[in-house]
Structure formats: C-alpha cells, structure tokens
Scaffold this motif. Sequence first.
Motif, PDB file in Angstrom:
ATOM      1  N   GLU A  21      -7.757   3.419   2.365  1.00 38.77           N
ATOM      2  CA  GLU A  21      -8.499   4.518   2.835  1.00 38.77           C
ATOM      3  C   GLU A  21      -6.738   5.086   3.031  1.00 38.77           C
ATOM      4  O   GLU A  21      -6.636   6.607   2.664  1.00 38.77           O
ATOM      5  N   LYS A  22      -5.852   4.659   3.240  1.00 39.25           N
ATOM      6  CA  LYS A  22      -4.519   5.193   3.065  1.00 39.25           C
ATOM      7  C   LYS A  22      -4.404   5.752   1.853  1.00 39.25           C
ATOM      8  O   LYS A  22      -3.680   6.725   1.939  1.00 39.25           O
ATOM      9  N   MET A  23      -5.201   5.751   0.728  1.00 42.89           N
ATOM     10  CA  MET A  23      -4.047   6.143  -0.722  1.00 42.89           C
ATOM     11  C   MET A  23      -4.981   7.338  -1.032  1.00 42.89           C
ATOM     12  O   MET A  23      -5.637   7.717  -2.026  1.00 42.89           O
ATOM     13  N   GLY A  24      -6.832   7.434  -0.030  1.00 40.88           N
ATOM     14  CA  GLY A  24      -7.070   8.549  -0.653  1.00 40.88           C
ATOM     15  C   GLY A  24      -8.337   7.769  -1.455  1.00 40.88           C
ATOM     16  O   GLY A  24      -9.212   8.595  -2.078  1.00 40.88           O
ATOM     17  N   ILE A  25      -8.621   6.909  -1.322  1.00 38.32           N
ATOM     18  CA  ILE A  25      -9.711   5.951  -2.681  1.00 38.32           C
ATOM     19  C   ILE A  25     -10.177   5.449  -2.106  1.00 38.32           C
ATOM     20  O   ILE A  25     -10.118   4.389  -1.433  1.00 38.32           O
ATOM     21  N   ASN A  26     -11.570   5.061  -3.325  1.00 44.45           N
ATOM     22  CA  ASN A  26     -12.134   3.687  -3.200  1.00 44.45           C
ATOM     23  C   ASN A  26     -11.590   2.660  -3.116  1.00 44.45           C
ATOM     24  O   ASN A  26     -11.200   2.115  -3.999  1.00 44.45           O
ATOM     25  N   ARG A  27     -11.851   1.779  -2.088  1.00 46.49           N
ATOM     26  CA  ARG A  27     -11.957  -0.195  -2.402  1.00 46.49           C
ATOM     27  C   ARG A  27     -11.888  -0.877  -3.191  1.00 46.49           C
ATOM     28  O   ARG A  27     -11.126  -1.632  -3.456  1.00 46.49           O
ATOM     29  N   VAL A  28     -12.864  -0.701  -3.844  1.00 42.93           N
ATOM     30  CA  VAL A  28     -13.847  -1.597  -5.297  1.00 42.93           C
ATOM     31  C   VAL A  28     -12.428  -0.918  -6.132  1.00 42.93           C
ATOM     32  O   VAL A  28     -11.939  -1.314  -6.926  1.00 42.93           O
ATOM     33  N   ASN A  29     -12.074   0.029  -5.870  1.00 42.19           N
ATOM     34  CA  ASN A  29     -11.516   1.099  -7.416  1.00 42.19           C
ATOM     35  C   ASN A  29     -10.392   0.577  -7.264  1.00 42.19           C
ATOM     36  O   ASN A  29      -9.437   0.288  -8.302  1.00 42.19           O
ATOM     37  N   LEU A  30     -10.049   0.606  -5.813  1.00 40.39           N
ATOM     38  CA  LEU A  30      -8.144  -0.839  -5.721  1.00 40.39           C
ATOM     39  C   LEU A  30      -8.303  -1.884  -6.177  1.00 40.39           C
ATOM     40  O   LEU A  30      -7.372  -2.096  -6.461  1.00 40.39           O
ATOM     41  N   GLU A  41       1.526   4.515 -12.982  1.00 40.25           N
ATOM     42  CA  GLU A  41       1.654   5.245 -12.264  1.00 40.25           C
ATOM     43  C   GLU A  41       0.550   5.025 -10.477  1.00 40.25           C
ATOM     44  O   GLU A  41       1.054   5.447  -9.784  1.00 40.25           O
ATOM     45  N   THR A  42       0.340   4.187 -11.237  1.00 36.41           N
ATOM     46  CA  THR A  42      -0.767   3.573  -9.710  1.00 36.41           C
ATOM     47  C   THR A  42       0.388   2.668  -9.568  1.00 36.41           C
ATOM     48  O   THR A  42       0.233   3.144  -7.922  1.00 36.41           O
ATOM     49  N   LEU A  43       1.204   1.765 -10.170  1.00 34.90           N
ATOM     50  CA  LEU A  43       1.758   1.241  -8.974  1.00 34.90           C
ATOM     51  C   LEU A  43       2.709   1.863  -8.355  1.00 34.90           C
ATOM     52  O   LEU A  43       3.129   1.674  -7.244  1.00 34.90           O
ATOM     53  N   ASN A  44       3.644   2.955  -8.826  1.00 33.78           N
ATOM     54  CA  ASN A  44       4.198   3.667  -7.803  1.00 33.78           C
ATOM     55  C   ASN A  44       2.873   4.330  -7.461  1.00 33.78           C
ATOM     56  O   ASN A  44       3.660   4.697  -5.953  1.00 33.78           O
ATOM     57  N   LYS A  45       2.133   4.743  -6.820  1.00 34.49           N
ATOM     58  CA  LYS A  45       0.989   5.722  -5.763  1.00 34.49           C
ATOM     59  C   LYS A  45       1.345   3.800  -4.501  1.00 34.49           C
ATOM     60  O   LYS A  45       1.096   4.732  -3.738  1.00 34.49           O
ATOM     61  N   ILE A  46       1.358   3.243  -5.591  1.00 28.03           N
ATOM     62  CA  ILE A  46       0.067   1.751  -4.333  1.00 28.03           C
ATOM     63  C   ILE A  46       1.644   1.811  -3.862  1.00 28.03           C
ATOM     64  O   ILE A  46       1.818   1.056  -2.288  1.00 28.03           O
ATOM     65  N   ALA A  47       2.524   1.348  -4.526  1.00 29.68           N
ATOM     66  CA  ALA A  47       4.115   1.466  -3.732  1.00 29.68           C
ATOM     67  C   ALA A  47       4.372   2.522  -2.929  1.00 29.68           C
ATOM     68  O   ALA A  47       4.884   2.154  -1.276  1.00 29.68           O
ATOM     69  N   ASP A  48       4.344   3.352  -2.840  1.00 29.79           N
ATOM     70  CA  ASP A  48       4.032   4.644  -1.644  1.00 29.79           C
ATOM     71  C   ASP A  48       3.555   4.582  -1.041  1.00 29.79           C
ATOM     72  O   ASP A  48       4.191   4.944   0.603  1.00 29.79           O
TER      73      ASP A  48
END
Length: 82
Positions: A21-30, A41-48
């Motif tokens: 939710e914080k990232m604005g994406i679907n839980r299943v996708n995360l 890129e995904t790792l950077n988004k998660i870390a941010d």
Amino acid sequence: MELRIKEVIKEQGLTITELAEKMGINRVNLSNMVNGNPTVETLNKIADALGVPVTELFEQPKHDTAQLTCPHCGKPIEIGLK
C-alpha cells in the motif's frame, strides 16, 4: 548473496500488505517480487519505501565464516575461516 527483504519488513513493523500500500502496488505483485528475483530498480523502490539503504536488504556476510549449500540436501554448511 541472500536477500533479507522479509526480515527488514518485519523489523520495520510492517506487513507485506502495508508495504505494498505504501508503494502503491498490489500485494500479490510485491509478494512475487520479494519471493522471486527482484530487479535493482525494484530493490531500490522497496528500500525507499522502507526508509533503509538498499544494502540493508541483503544478508551481510560473516567475516569469520563462509557458507555453502549442500548440493544433496540443500542445507547450509558453515565453514570457519582462519
């Protein structure tokens, strides 16, 4: 090198759903990203989203031991270094 994304999420007091939710994406996708082979890129988004450096998402190597995976049973084998 092993990822420790799930551990960092727990350390932050979050669930995978809350982080999604914080990232604005679907839980299943995360969840698929975390359990799969995420891109840099995904790792950077998660870390941010977690407010941590991306290096925090990786297991830190132990300086006095090395770890191998048994090719027969898949269990980790610790080897002491001198």
